[in-house]
Write a protein that holds these residues in place. Structure first.
Motif, PDB file in Angstrom:
ATOM      1  N   LEU A 227       0.825  -1.206   0.000  1.00 44.94           N
ATOM      2  CA  LEU A 227       0.000   0.000   0.000  1.00 44.94           C
ATOM      3  C   LEU A 227       0.861   1.259   0.000  1.00 44.94           C
ATOM      4  CD1 LEU A 227      -2.647  -1.120   2.670  1.00 44.94           C
ATOM      5  CD2 LEU A 227      -2.884  -1.162   0.164  1.00 44.94           C
ATOM      6  N   GLY A 228       2.121   1.107   0.428  1.00 46.13           N
ATOM      7  CA  GLY A 228       3.037   2.244   0.454  1.00 46.13           C
ATOM      8  C   GLY A 228       4.120   2.168  -0.598  1.00 46.13           C
ATOM      9  N   ASP A 229       3.987   1.275  -1.579  1.00 48.44           N
ATOM     10  CA  ASP A 229       4.994   1.155  -2.638  1.00 48.44           C
ATOM     11  C   ASP A 229       5.090   2.457  -3.431  1.00 48.44           C
ATOM     12  OD1 ASP A 229       5.405  -1.422  -1.889  1.00 48.44           O
ATOM     13  OD2 ASP A 229       4.662  -2.344  -3.736  1.00 48.44           O
ATOM     14  N   THR A 230       6.316   2.819  -3.787  1.00 51.76           N
ATOM     15  CA  THR A 230       6.505   3.993  -4.650  1.00 51.76           C
ATOM     16  C   THR A 230       7.349   3.679  -5.881  1.00 51.76           C
ATOM     17  OG1 THR A 230       8.383   4.722  -3.292  1.00 51.76           O
ATOM     18  CG2 THR A 230       6.228   5.640  -2.749  1.00 51.76           C
ATOM     19  N   ALA A 231       7.710   2.386  -6.067  1.00 49.91           N
ATOM     20  CA  ALA A 231       8.455   1.973  -7.263  1.00 49.91           C
ATOM     21  C   ALA A 231       8.535   0.455  -7.295  1.00 49.91           C
ATOM     22  CB  ALA A 231       9.866   2.574  -7.281  1.00 49.91           C
ATOM     23  N   ASP A 238      19.972  -7.068 -15.342  1.00 51.16           N
ATOM     24  CA  ASP A 238      19.003  -8.140 -15.579  1.00 51.16           C
ATOM     25  C   ASP A 238      18.302  -7.893 -16.915  1.00 51.16           C
ATOM     26  OD1 ASP A 238      16.994 -10.024 -15.547  1.00 51.16           O
ATOM     27  OD2 ASP A 238      16.563  -9.789 -13.401  1.00 51.16           O
ATOM     28  N   ASP A 239      18.624  -8.708 -17.904  1.00 52.71           N
ATOM     29  CA  ASP A 239      18.100  -8.513 -19.265  1.00 52.71           C
ATOM     30  C   ASP A 239      16.590  -8.687 -19.360  1.00 52.71           C
ATOM     31  OD1 ASP A 239      20.649  -8.030 -20.153  1.00 52.71           O
ATOM     32  OD2 ASP A 239      21.015 -10.118 -20.763  1.00 52.71           O
ATOM     33  N   HIS A 240      15.997  -9.399 -18.376  1.00 55.32           N
ATOM     34  CA  HIS A 240      14.554  -9.639 -18.448  1.00 55.32           C
ATOM     35  C   HIS A 240      13.752  -8.341 -18.385  1.00 55.32           C
ATOM     36  CE1 HIS A 240      16.072 -13.575 -16.996  1.00 55.32           C
ATOM     37  NE2 HIS A 240      15.069 -14.054 -17.741  1.00 55.32           N
ATOM     38  N   TYR A 241      14.316  -7.346 -17.738  1.00 50.41           N
ATOM     39  CA  TYR A 241      13.505  -6.156 -17.444  1.00 50.41           C
ATOM     40  C   TYR A 241      14.068  -4.870 -18.039  1.00 50.41           C
ATOM     41  CZ  TYR A 241      11.524  -9.318 -13.940  1.00 50.41           C
ATOM     42  OH  TYR A 241      10.929 -10.373 -13.313  1.00 50.41           O
ATOM     43  N   GLN A 242      15.147  -4.942 -18.829  1.00 56.67           N
ATOM     44  CA  GLN A 242      15.775  -3.713 -19.320  1.00 56.67           C
ATOM     45  C   GLN A 242      14.802  -2.837 -20.101  1.00 56.67           C
ATOM     46  OE1 GLN A 242      18.956  -2.531 -18.567  1.00 56.67           O
ATOM     47  NE2 GLN A 242      18.602  -4.186 -17.078  1.00 56.67           N
ATOM     48  N   HIS A 243      13.900  -3.466 -20.818  1.00 53.26           N
ATOM     49  CA  HIS A 243      12.973  -2.690 -21.665  1.00 53.26           C
ATOM     50  C   HIS A 243      11.885  -1.991 -20.847  1.00 53.26           C
ATOM     51  CE1 HIS A 243      10.845  -6.435 -20.943  1.00 53.26           C
ATOM     52  NE2 HIS A 243       9.722  -5.892 -21.443  1.00 53.26           N
ATOM     53  N   LEU A 244      11.781  -2.355 -19.545  1.00 51.62           N
ATOM     54  CA  LEU A 244      10.737  -1.751 -18.721  1.00 51.62           C
ATOM     55  C   LEU A 244      11.253  -0.642 -17.807  1.00 51.62           C
ATOM     56  CD1 LEU A 244       8.721  -4.944 -17.672  1.00 51.62           C
ATOM     57  CD2 LEU A 244       8.155  -3.273 -19.459  1.00 51.62           C
ATOM     58  N   VAL A 245      12.586  -0.536 -17.699  1.00 51.93           N
ATOM     59  CA  VAL A 245      13.144   0.505 -16.822  1.00 51.93           C
ATOM     60  C   VAL A 245      12.713   1.882 -17.345  1.00 51.93           C
ATOM     61  CG1 VAL A 245      15.257   1.580 -15.960  1.00 51.93           C
ATOM     62  CG2 VAL A 245      15.106  -0.916 -16.131  1.00 51.93           C
ATOM     63  N   GLY A 246      12.153   2.684 -16.452  1.00 50.40           N
ATOM     64  CA  GLY A 246      11.655   4.003 -16.820  1.00 50.40           C
ATOM     65  C   GLY A 246      10.173   4.013 -17.119  1.00 50.40           C
ATOM     66  N   ARG A 247       9.592   2.825 -17.325  1.00 47.05           N
ATOM     67  CA  ARG A 247       8.155   2.744 -17.558  1.00 47.05           C
ATOM     68  C   ARG A 247       7.404   2.850 -16.230  1.00 47.05           C
ATOM     69  NH1 ARG A 247       6.938  -0.201 -22.328  1.00 47.05           N
ATOM     70  NH2 ARG A 247       4.743   0.171 -21.789  1.00 47.05           N
ATOM     71  N   MET A 248       6.104   2.984 -16.290  1.00 43.40           N
ATOM     72  CA  MET A 248       5.257   3.066 -15.105  1.00 43.40           C
ATOM     73  C   MET A 248       4.424   1.793 -14.989  1.00 43.40           C
ATOM     74  SD  MET A 248       6.100   6.078 -13.988  1.00 43.40           S
ATOM     75  CE  MET A 248       4.858   6.602 -12.795  1.00 43.40           C
ATOM     76  N   VAL A 249       4.193   1.366 -13.762  1.00 44.48           N
ATOM     77  CA  VAL A 249       3.303   0.231 -13.517  1.00 44.48           C
ATOM     78  C   VAL A 249       2.188   0.703 -12.596  1.00 44.48           C
ATOM     79  CG1 VAL A 249       5.098  -1.515 -13.831  1.00 44.48           C
ATOM     80  CG2 VAL A 249       4.672  -0.594 -11.557  1.00 44.48           C
ATOM     81  N   ARG A 250       1.042  -0.009 -12.685  1.00 41.35           N
ATOM     82  CA  ARG A 250      -0.105   0.379 -11.854  1.00 41.35           C
ATOM     83  C   ARG A 250      -0.128  -0.486 -10.594  1.00 41.35           C
ATOM     84  NH1 ARG A 250      -4.016   3.747 -12.677  1.00 41.35           N
ATOM     85  NH2 ARG A 250      -3.397   4.011 -14.855  1.00 41.35           N
ATOM     86  N   PRO A 259       7.030   4.129 -10.818  1.00 36.38           N
ATOM     87  CA  PRO A 259       8.017   3.845 -11.865  1.00 36.38           C
ATOM     88  C   PRO A 259       8.759   2.525 -11.645  1.00 36.38           C
ATOM     89  CG  PRO A 259       8.934   5.356 -10.274  1.00 36.38           C
ATOM     90  CD  PRO A 259       7.508   5.132  -9.856  1.00 36.38           C
ATOM     91  N   VAL A 260       9.358   2.038 -12.707  1.00 38.48           N
ATOM     92  CA  VAL A 260      10.300   0.921 -12.649  1.00 38.48           C
ATOM     93  C   VAL A 260      11.696   1.525 -12.676  1.00 38.48           C
ATOM     94  CG1 VAL A 260      11.151  -1.165 -13.744  1.00 38.48           C
ATOM     95  CG2 VAL A 260       8.699  -0.613 -13.844  1.00 38.48           C
ATOM     96  N   LYS A 276       9.252  -4.972  -5.085  1.00 38.18           N
ATOM     97  CA  LYS A 276       8.503  -3.768  -4.763  1.00 38.18           C
ATOM     98  C   LYS A 276       9.364  -2.887  -3.876  1.00 38.18           C
ATOM     99  CE  LYS A 276       5.226  -4.494  -1.609  1.00 38.18           C
ATOM    100  NZ  LYS A 276       5.897  -3.826  -0.485  1.00 38.18           N
ATOM    101  N   VAL A 277       9.241  -1.584  -3.998  1.00 43.87           N
ATOM    102  CA  VAL A 277      10.040  -0.642  -3.214  1.00 43.87           C
ATOM    103  C   VAL A 277       9.111   0.165  -2.322  1.00 43.87           C
ATOM    104  CG1 VAL A 277      11.698   1.246  -3.281  1.00 43.87           C
ATOM    105  CG2 VAL A 277      11.747  -0.513  -5.059  1.00 43.87           C
ATOM    106  N   THR A 278       9.314  -0.012  -0.998  1.00 44.28           N
ATOM    107  CA  THR A 278       8.510   0.718  -0.010  1.00 44.28           C
ATOM    108  C   THR A 278       9.483   1.489   0.874  1.00 44.28           C
ATOM    109  OG1 THR A 278       7.131  -1.273   0.017  1.00 44.28           O
ATOM    110  CG2 THR A 278       6.566   0.472   1.573  1.00 44.28           C
ATOM    111  N   PRO A 279       9.918   2.659   0.477  1.00 37.62           N
ATOM    112  CA  PRO A 279      10.984   3.369   1.197  1.00 37.62           C
ATOM    113  C   PRO A 279      10.685   3.640   2.671  1.00 37.62           C
ATOM    114  CG  PRO A 279      10.630   4.353  -0.953  1.00 37.62           C
ATOM    115  CD  PRO A 279       9.512   3.384  -0.738  1.00 37.62           C
TER     116      PRO A 279
END
Length: 854
Positions: A227-231, A238-250, A259-260, A276-279
């Motif tokens: 509920l407090g995730d911000t990224a 990691d090649d699996h996710y390089q194309h998603l870095v900078g994109r937004m997720v819901r 953001p990713v 998930k990132v919950t600072p």
């Protein structure tokens, strides 16, 4: 009629200990010498928590410290043993809150001022009792300098260091993630968190990629914090996710876009490689958030409940309830992919066991890297010696990886932080202001409600107790030895080194002696909650303080945890009684007008006793210098019981030399005094021609013995060998009052002494080979009948056959290559050692059998 020099028939510790301690204290014996030429020797008592009675861990610590301080005092040093007690902030407040709870009350029923006053009254009453317990142990501490960690000069020292750190840029306040106990309502340092393996789950969640049919799968052990995730973070490689870095997720449930980001803190092997990132609720996430400028959304409050930052349906729920509710909502939203069983390490409050919540709150933190660097250099340069040496690397490793230190605590009991805040966020540090408000430049500042972490004030113990800068600190700082438990090397020892160097430029102590834990008789750590804590007072009442002290240090080495065995204390009670009886015998041999003179040997026994005393003084001195207290105690035990009582006193009944008796007893009392101060002082009082107390007597010095003394001592050693051999054979063969034969004219001259010590009928000069005898492998033998010789020969042959068979089994084992290669190296070496020992035994048996074939 009672002689001039006479002791009571039996030693009763209770009769002497209280009187003697009071006598020491009133005479000023505990205060350091005022002689400016006397070298300073300082030990600061690690301040026990002033919230409960002492236990055996404190007793061991006090005993070791007192041994060192008494030894230094007797060696002519200006010995200062400075006592103290610790307000123990959080620890004490927890203890007091339990007492309130037992009465149906809590800390919330009182104002801050009233709660503080109640805890103060409780601590003061308990502190006095604790100091009396230290007296019962025999601590020769200078009570005129006793220090409490809430004394004004201690508070002043904490404030001045706080100000210096702030001025030097080593102290900062900011929102940082801390370890927070929602039950006790306070933050902790990393050292105060207990980690344990908890069985939980790993939830896999689906975060849809905005503007795409893709979704990122993340794994978490705490779904409620989403509920407090911000990224969402992935590893940059990691090649699996390089194309998603900078994109937004819901973000599911909340419908927020996040953001990713790519960050090296991500472990690609964990879960799916995306996290998930919950600072606001995870230390690693907090650092990722700082690097990527992510916002903090705190969805768990300091009360352990979900905050208004979360969606309305979750607010006010406990973490456990929110977890269940969030999982259900994720299922409904088709965002929960799967759930797996998962065991992981979870931080808990070391007092109540509550799961620690990482929370972002405003705290005061000390930048530790510069302080740690100075401490490491001092240790590497040998300015601080650590005993045992193995702990040096342990401490260095911790210093190398040190993190900033959170010194704020959200409790009432302790030293208030001298910081004031205005409504617009301005900060003023004022170490002199006592009120809760401060007016500066037309603005009103409110005092920080937090207190210092207890370790911040106690980490300056050497500075605070000696009131740095002061005449005392000029004379006694740096201190000589810091003796404490190995379990607080990071909490306390490291911080004292860092803060001492920071404030004074010098290390606070030259040597650190670390003792291990005193475990219960089953080898478990003592704990009040387990009910296995052992208090010293019942042991003192049952056995006496000296027996307890000696029993605690017996077989104990630096840094090693060891179980407590009451039978050791009982054994040393017997030792103290033996000393008392030996002293009674010795004093009874002295004439009423006795005046000690130089002990001149008249017999080989005299020379041997003088040599043994001299050797033991040298060995005990070295053992204490090397912090081998158990060895020192065993050396004195052997000197008194084996050498003096069993051999010399028995020998003195044939030919007596009062000066040797007196010299031996007085030396034993002197070298035993640091370990057993009460019984030695009680006997010393009855000794003739003794001016003053034993506590102030000089430590004896070992000297190089003359060749003549050693030659005569060797004669008695030869006599002892005969007696011991005769005793062994007569016991094995069950002989009564044997006749001893010898060709040695020197032994024949000592026939009366040998027959008495060996409990023999007579000793006669005879020619070798005349008649039947039992060999002793010495220049003497025992007259025997043919039946006795035959019986002994049969017994020795049986023993030889058994040893031969055992030797062959060992040899076969070592001849087996598979055994030598596969068995542990230590096991193989033990087998080799047993083979060598068996060979030696066989050789002796063969010698004894050969002697019977005369």
């Amino acid at each position: 009629m009672k002689k001039q020099f006479e002791l009571d028939k039996a030693y009763d510790p209770a009769k002497y200990e209280g009187r003697i301690y009071k006598q020491w204290e009133q005479s000023g014996a505990f205060q350091p010498s005022s002689n400016p030429k006397a070298p300073a020797y300082t030990i600061l008592m690690p301040p026990p928590n002033a919230n409960d009675d002492l236990h055996l861990g404190h007793t061991l610590s006090t005993t070791i410290e007192d041994i060192l301080i008494r030894y230094a005092r007797m060696n002519g040093k200006a010995a200062l043993f400075l006592p103290g007690s610790d307000h123990a902030g959080f620890e004490t407040q927890v203890v007091f809150e339990r007492k309130l709870n037992a009465k149906g009350k809590s800390r919330f029923d009182f104002s801050r001022e009233e709660l503080y006053r109640q805890i103060w009254d409780y601590v003061q009453a308990n502190k006095s009792s604790m100091e009396d317990q230290q007296r019962h142990i025999g601590a020769s501490a200078d009570w005129t300098r006793e220090t409490f960690t809430l004394d004004p000069h201690v508070i002043r020292r904490a404030y001045e260091t706080f100000q210096k750190l702030y001025d030097d840029g080593l102290l900062y306040r900011g929102q940082r993630i801390v370890n927070y106990c929602t039950f006790h309502g306070t933050s902790f340092s990393d050292l105060e968190v207990t980690y344990q393996e908890d069985a939980g789950h790993l939830w896999h969640l689906r975060y849809p990629v905005e503007g795409s049919e893709e979704a990122i799968e993340v794994a978490t052990t705490r779904p409620e914090t989403m509920l407090g995730d911000t990224a969402v973070a992935v590893h940059p490689d990691d090649d699996h996710y390089q194309h998603l870095v900078g994109r937004m997720v819901r973000l599911p449930i909340t419908n927020r876009l996040i953001p990713v980001v790519a960050d090296t803190a991500v472990d690609p092997a964990f879960g799916t490689g995306a996290v998930k990132v919950t600072p606001a609720h995870d230390p690693t996430d907090f650092e990722i958030g700082e690097r990527h400028n992510l916002p903090h959304i705190q969805i768990i409050g300091t009360d352990g409940k979900i905050t208004v930052e979360a969606p309305a349906e979750f607010r006010g729920q406990t973490v456990a309830a929110a977890r269940a509710a969030v999982v259900k909502a994720l299922e409904t939203a088709d965002a929960l992919i799967k759930t797996e069983d998962y065991t992981h390490s979870v931080g808990h409050c070391y007092k109540c066991g509550t799961v620690i919540e990482p929370l972002v709150i405003d705290q005061w933190l000390v930048r530790m890297k510069p302080l740690a660097a100075d401490a490491m250099r001092a240790i590497e340069d040998g300015q601080v010696r650590i005993v045992p040496e193995s702990k040096t690397r342990v401490l260095a490793t911790w210093l190398e990886n040190i993190r900033d230190w959170n010194i704020s605590r959200q409790i009432v009991w302790g030293i208030r932080i001298p910081a004031f805040f205005s409504e617009d966020g301005d900060i003023v540090i004022d170490i002199h202001e006592q009120s809760d408000t401060l007016i500066r430049h037309g603005k009103t500042y409110r005092r920080d409600s937090d207190t210092f972490d207890t370790w911040f004030s106690s980490g300056q113990w050497p500075l605070a107790t000696l009131k740095f800068p002061s005449p005392d600190s000029q004379r006694f700082y740096p201190t000589s030895v810091m003796e404490t438990g190995a379990d607080i090397i990071f909490f306390w020892v490291a911080r004292m080194i860092m803060l001492g160097l920071y404030v004074t430029g010098e290390v606070p102590f030259r040597t650190v002696y670390l003792h291990g834990l005193v475990l219960d008789p089953h080898g478990k750590k003592m704990s009040k909650s387990k009910g296995n804590v052992i208090a010293p007072q019942p042991l003192i009442e049952k056995y006496g303080a000296d027996a307890m002290r000696l029993g605690l240090i017996a077989n104990r080495t630096a840094g090693m945890n060891q179980g407590f065995e009451e039978k050791r204390v009982e054994g040393y009670r017997n030792f103290c009684n033996k000393l008392w009886n030996v002293a009674r015998f010795t004093l009874a041999q002295l004439p009423d007008d006795y005046s000690p003179t130089r002990p001149e040997p008249k017999t080989p026994a005299d020379a041997w006793m003088l040599a043994r005393v001299n050797d033991t003084v040298r060995e005990v001195t070295k053992a204490i210098d090397d912090y081998r207290f158990s060895e020192a105690g065993q050396l004195i035990y052997s000197l008194l019981w084996d050498d003096f009582a069993d051999w010399y006193i028995e020998a003195s009944k044939v030919e007596q030399n009062p000066n040797i008796l007196y010299h031996t007893l007085s030396t034993i009392l002197t070298i035993l005094h640091p370990m057993a101060p009460f019984v030695t002082e009680a006997i010393w009082e009855a000794m003739p021609a003794k001016d003053g107390q034993l506590i102030a007597a000089p430590w004896p010095q070992a000297v190089k013995p003359s060749s003549e003394l050693l030659r005569h001592a060797a004669e008695f050693d030869a006599l002892k060998a005969v007696v011991q051999a005769v005793r062994t054979i007569t016991a094995e063969e069950q002989l009564a009052k044997p006749t001893i034969l010898t060709t040695d004219t020197t032994l024949a001259k000592s026939s009366e002494l040998i027959t008495r010590l060996a409990r023999a009928a007579e000793l006669k000069h005879a020619e070798q080979g005349s008649g039947l005898y039992l060999s002793t492998t010495t220049p003497a033998w025992i007259a025997a009948t043919p039946e006795q010789v035959g019986a002994r020969k049969h017994r020795l042959e049986q023993q030889r056959a058994e040893k031969q068979a055992y030797l062959e089994s060992l040899a076969a084992r070592l001849a087996n290559e598979a055994y030598v290669k596969s068995a542990p190296a230590q096991v193989v070496q033990d087998t080799r050692d047993r083979r060598e020992e068996t060979l030696m035994l066989l050789s002796k048996l063969n010698e004894q059998l050969a002697a019977l074939e005369h």
